[in-house]
Design an enzyme around this catalytic site. Structure first.
Site, PDB file in Angstrom:
ATOM      1  CG  ASP A 177      -2.029  -1.014   1.172  1.00 58.97           C
ATOM      2  OD1 ASP A 177      -1.927  -1.960   0.361  1.00 58.97           O
ATOM      3  OD2 ASP A 177      -3.002  -0.880   1.944  1.00 58.97           O
ATOM      4  CE  LYS A 236      -4.980   2.074   2.799  1.00 58.17           C
ATOM      5  NZ  LYS A 236      -3.832   1.378   3.429  1.00 58.17           N
ATOM      6  CE  LYS A 269      -6.619  -1.243   2.904  1.00 60.48           C
ATOM      7  NZ  LYS A 269      -5.273  -1.776   3.199  1.00 60.48           N
TER       8      LYS A 269
END
EC number: 4.1.2.4
Length: 220
Positions: A89, A151, A180
């Site tokens: 991430d 995300k 996400k």
């Protein structure tokens, strides 16, 4: 719906200690969460503890500001994967996005995608700091760079995921890229709302609370 398989069970606090990691890992095993998301220094430990399970090891790169160089982010990515990370991430360069230096933002993401090999890459756009137009642009650049997920948030800025941001991001990236929602899922109701809006993964420290149908106070 198996909501557990949407959850990245998360512990990214600066003061987290091994006993908390042990608890996170045991909970992830018990509930068969999609992953644990931990700081890079804990990746090797988590990977060893989760060997032989379906729970992936996720870690963060350029976190939480996104302001390191692309070379640094690429090195962090390779190091994390060598230590056993399955998913990365990364935080985009938010300042470059806001000043319109779009090619540099895309190249920064691509550096991590290329360093990741066949591992999953999620890019954090830090939606709370962006206008809607900037959110859309960030998602478009992410798709161009070949990422697997976009995300919403680090959980370390001014706000976490919102349903409206998840909807906008899903609308922008289309059906083939993951979305996400991170920070903001405190209950099963929250988690289901994010999924309904288009999220395919949820980053939260309240995974156990969500599975129990309760509501968490605070946390990520």
């Amino acid at each position: 719906m198996n909501i557990n398989k949407y959850i990245d069970h998360t512990l990214l606090k600066a003061d987290s200690v091994q006993s908390q990691l042990d608890q996170l890992i045991e909970e992830a095993k018990a509930y068969d969460f999609a992953s644990v998301c931990v700081n890079p220094c804990w990746v090797a430990y988590a990977a060893k503890a989760l060997k032989g399970t379906d729970v992936k090891v996720c870690t963060v790169v350029g976190f939480p500001l996104g302001a390191t160089t692309s070379a640094t982010k690429a090195f962090e990515t390779k190091d994390a994967i060598e230590n056993g990370a399955d998913e990365i991430d990364m935080v985009i360069n938010i300042g470059l996005l806001k000043q319109g230096d779009y090619q540099a933002v895309e190249d920064d993401m691509r550096a991590v995608v290329e360093a990741s090999g066949d591992k999953l890459v999620k890019v954090i756009i830090e939606a709370c700091l962006l206008t809607d137009d900037e959110k859309v642009k960030a998602c478009q650049l992410a798709v161009n760079a070949g990422v697997d997920f976009v995300k919403t948030s680090t959980g370390f800025s001014t706000g976490g995921a919102t349903v409206s941001d998840v909807k906008l991001m899903r609308q922008t990236v289309g059906p083939d890229i993951g979305v996400k929602a991170a920070g903001g899922a405190r209950s099963l109701e929250d988690a289901l709302a994010f999924v309904e809006a288009g999220a395919t993964r949820i980053g939260t420290s309240a995974g156990v609370t969500i599975m129990k149908g309760e509501v968490a106070n605070g946390g990520y």
